[in-house]
Design a protein around this motif. Structure first.
Motif, PDB file in Angstrom:
ATOM      1  N   ASP A 187      94.513   5.778  23.558  1.00  0.00           N
ATOM      2  CA  ASP A 187      93.179   6.824  23.322  1.00  0.00           C
ATOM      3  C   ASP A 187      92.434   7.683  23.518  1.00  0.00           C
ATOM      4  N   ILE A 188      92.268   9.346  23.217  1.00  0.00           N
ATOM      5  CA  ILE A 188      91.858  10.723  23.657  1.00  0.00           C
ATOM      6  C   ILE A 188      90.477  10.327  23.834  1.00  0.00           C
ATOM      7  N   VAL A 189      89.675  10.431  25.020  1.00  0.00           N
ATOM      8  CA  VAL A 189      88.659  10.211  25.033  1.00  0.00           C
ATOM      9  C   VAL A 189      88.081  11.065  25.379  1.00  0.00           C
ATOM     10  N   VAL A 190      86.952  11.756  24.444  1.00  0.00           N
ATOM     11  CA  VAL A 190      86.119  12.898  24.827  1.00  0.00           C
ATOM     12  C   VAL A 190      84.738  12.441  25.395  1.00  0.00           C
ATOM     13  N   VAL A 191      84.150  13.150  26.176  1.00  0.00           N
ATOM     14  CA  VAL A 191      82.678  13.031  26.361  1.00  0.00           C
ATOM     15  C   VAL A 191      82.050  14.181  26.408  1.00  0.00           C
ATOM     16  N   ILE A 192      81.117  13.786  25.820  1.00  0.00           N
ATOM     17  CA  ILE A 192      80.243  15.191  24.867  1.00  0.00           C
ATOM     18  C   ILE A 192      78.811  14.842  25.541  1.00  0.00           C
ATOM     19  N   GLY A 193      77.864  15.964  26.754  1.00  0.00           N
ATOM     20  CA  GLY A 193      76.902  15.585  27.424  1.00  0.00           C
ATOM     21  C   GLY A 193      75.582  15.792  26.326  1.00  0.00           C
ATOM     22  N   PRO A 194      74.776  15.790  26.723  1.00  0.00           N
ATOM     23  CA  PRO A 194      73.336  15.278  25.877  1.00  0.00           C
ATOM     24  C   PRO A 194      72.765  17.299  25.686  1.00  0.00           C
ATOM     25  N   GLU A 195      71.500  17.605  25.417  1.00  0.00           N
ATOM     26  CA  GLU A 195      70.893  18.823  25.410  1.00  0.00           C
ATOM     27  C   GLU A 195      71.006  19.430  27.118  1.00  0.00           C
ATOM     28  N   GLY A 196      71.131  18.373  27.642  1.00  0.00           N
ATOM     29  CA  GLY A 196      70.507  18.616  29.744  1.00  0.00           C
ATOM     30  C   GLY A 196      71.091  18.742  29.626  1.00  0.00           C
ATOM     31  N   GLY A 197      72.909  18.495  29.414  1.00  0.00           N
ATOM     32  CA  GLY A 197      74.219  18.510  30.134  1.00  0.00           C
ATOM     33  C   GLY A 197      74.468  17.309  31.093  1.00  0.00           C
ATOM     34  N   VAL A 198      76.013  16.333  31.430  1.00  0.00           N
ATOM     35  CA  VAL A 198      76.564  15.902  32.263  1.00  0.00           C
ATOM     36  C   VAL A 198      75.779  16.457  33.982  1.00  0.00           C
ATOM     37  N   SER A 199      75.317  14.462  34.120  1.00  0.00           N
ATOM     38  CA  SER A 199      75.186  15.791  35.462  1.00  0.00           C
ATOM     39  C   SER A 199      75.578  15.134  37.002  1.00  0.00           C
ATOM     40  N   ASP A 200      75.619  15.662  37.653  1.00  0.00           N
ATOM     41  CA  ASP A 200      76.600  15.778  38.870  1.00  0.00           C
ATOM     42  C   ASP A 200      77.201  14.775  39.070  1.00  0.00           C
ATOM     43  N   GLN A 201      76.437  13.647  39.104  1.00  0.00           N
ATOM     44  CA  GLN A 201      76.453  12.127  39.280  1.00  0.00           C
ATOM     45  C   GLN A 201      77.032  11.645  38.171  1.00  0.00           C
ATOM     46  N   GLU A 202      77.180  11.761  37.093  1.00  0.00           N
ATOM     47  CA  GLU A 202      77.882  10.968  35.882  1.00  0.00           C
ATOM     48  C   GLU A 202      79.119  12.338  36.074  1.00  0.00           C
ATOM     49  N   LEU A 203      79.419  13.747  36.662  1.00  0.00           N
ATOM     50  CA  LEU A 203      80.982  14.131  36.482  1.00  0.00           C
ATOM     51  C   LEU A 203      81.646  13.411  37.577  1.00  0.00           C
ATOM     52  N   ALA A 204      80.730  13.305  38.961  1.00  0.00           N
ATOM     53  CA  ALA A 204      81.404  12.407  39.906  1.00  0.00           C
ATOM     54  C   ALA A 204      82.169  11.324  39.522  1.00  0.00           C
ATOM     55  N   ASP A 205      81.402  10.197  38.495  1.00  0.00           N
ATOM     56  CA  ASP A 205      81.730   8.685  37.893  1.00  0.00           C
ATOM     57  C   ASP A 205      83.346   8.826  37.415  1.00  0.00           C
ATOM     58  N   PHE A 206      82.636  10.111  36.643  1.00  0.00           N
ATOM     59  CA  PHE A 206      84.124  10.287  35.349  1.00  0.00           C
ATOM     60  C   PHE A 206      85.374  10.562  35.531  1.00  0.00           C
ATOM     61  N   ARG A 207      85.399  11.893  37.310  1.00  0.00           N
ATOM     62  CA  ARG A 207      85.891  12.275  37.839  1.00  0.00           C
ATOM     63  C   ARG A 207      86.933  11.275  38.552  1.00  0.00           C
ATOM     64  N   ALA A 208      86.202   9.968  39.190  1.00  0.00           N
ATOM     65  CA  ALA A 208      86.930   9.450  40.015  1.00  0.00           C
ATOM     66  C   ALA A 208      87.629   8.264  38.448  1.00  0.00           C
ATOM     67  N   ALA A 209      87.271   7.802  37.505  1.00  0.00           N
ATOM     68  CA  ALA A 209      87.643   7.011  36.296  1.00  0.00           C
ATOM     69  C   ALA A 209      88.963   7.549  36.529  1.00  0.00           C
ATOM     70  N   GLY A 210      89.401   8.529  36.478  1.00  0.00           N
ATOM     71  CA  GLY A 210      90.592  10.030  36.369  1.00  0.00           C
ATOM     72  C   GLY A 210      90.421  10.532  34.751  1.00  0.00           C
ATOM     73  N   ALA A 211      88.703  11.035  34.008  1.00  0.00           N
ATOM     74  CA  ALA A 211      88.760  11.934  33.604  1.00  0.00           C
ATOM     75  C   ALA A 211      89.038  13.037  34.380  1.00  0.00           C
ATOM     76  N   VAL A 212      89.363  14.729  33.024  1.00  0.00           N
ATOM     77  CA  VAL A 212      89.973  15.596  34.025  1.00  0.00           C
ATOM     78  C   VAL A 212      88.326  16.758  32.723  1.00  0.00           C
ATOM     79  N   PRO A 213      87.896  17.450  33.823  1.00  0.00           N
ATOM     80  CA  PRO A 213      86.830  18.135  32.968  1.00  0.00           C
ATOM     81  C   PRO A 213      87.286  19.655  32.196  1.00  0.00           C
TER      82      PRO A 213
END
Length: 241
Positions: A187-213
């Protein structure tokens, strides 16, 4: 003319009757006639090539000309869509379905203006699923996309941890989506943020899970169009397009 596609759970036998809402649509809206070709599918890869033999009041009687199976595509593309406002969610679902996204996951992000709660959540999810179903038929998809239950940020983290590759669309990322290394399966999982974008905390959580911005391009797209643009890049690079 493109052969129309209709959904049915029953594909066995030399003759079939397409009834219910699908049969009513075929007979009264599409106004199909005897001798015309139709394809029937269960939405999970099974296809029956048919010809209309009789048009009933709200149904079609068809003769099966042949059957075949369509293998599920790989790698699978999973789009985590931050809930947008208004009907932009349905627009995003429609376009991603037409493009070929395999799973669409509604995400209640920190900056989502729209809140799915109670009856509203059930109705909104129903609209997303109906949109995917109709867009899938229009696009002649024999594997219809799954529109999953909505998830929190913790649910997105779990999806990213289990993915062959996790990606987060972000306007400040350094690595372009067009250059990131892709897996051959999984699976290639792509995260698309809402109108306000991805918050700093969400981005940090996603990075910790192995995701690549990743950076989609030089412009900032709407949340309703970013998913289909990302899908076009990934489906081309994986060879699915």
């Amino acid at each position: 003319m493109t052969v129309p596609v209709f959904l049915t759970a029953e594909l066995d036998g030399p003759e079939l009757v397409l009834g219910g809402p699908e049969g009513r649509h075929a007979a009264t809206v599409r106004r199909l006639r005897a001798g015309e070709r139709v394809d029937l599918t269960d939405g999970a890869g099974s296809v029956a090539e048919c010809v209309v033999r009789e048009v009933l009041k709200d149904a079609l009687r068809v003769e099966v000309l042949g059957r075949y199976e369509v293998a599920p595509p790989t790698p699978r593309l999973v789009a985590v869509q931050g809930l947008p406002k208004g009907d932009r969610g349905e627009l995003a679902v429609e376009m991603m379905t037409e493009a070929g996204v395999d799973v669409i996951v509604p995400w209640q992000a920190a900056r989502s203006i729209t809140q799915w709660k109670g009856d509203r959540a059930a109705k909104a999810l129903g609209r997303w699923r109906s949109t995917a179903r109709e867009a899938g038929k229009q696009a002649r998809r024999f594997h219809l996309p799954e529109v999953a239950e909505p998830v929190s940020t913790a649910g997105v983290v779990k999806l990213l941890q289990e993915a062959a590759l996790g990606l987060v669309l972000h306007e400040e990322a350094a690595e372009p989506l067009s250059q990131v290394a892709l897996p051959g399966d999984g699976d290639i999982v792509v995260v698309i943020g809402p109108e306000g974008g991805v918050s700093d905390q969400e981005l940090a959580d996603f990075r910790a899970a192995g995701a690549v911005p990743v950076l989609l391009g030089p412009t900032v797209l709407r949340t309703s169009t970013a998913g289909v643009a990302a899908a076009a890049v990934l489906l081309t690079r994986t060879g699915r397009w």
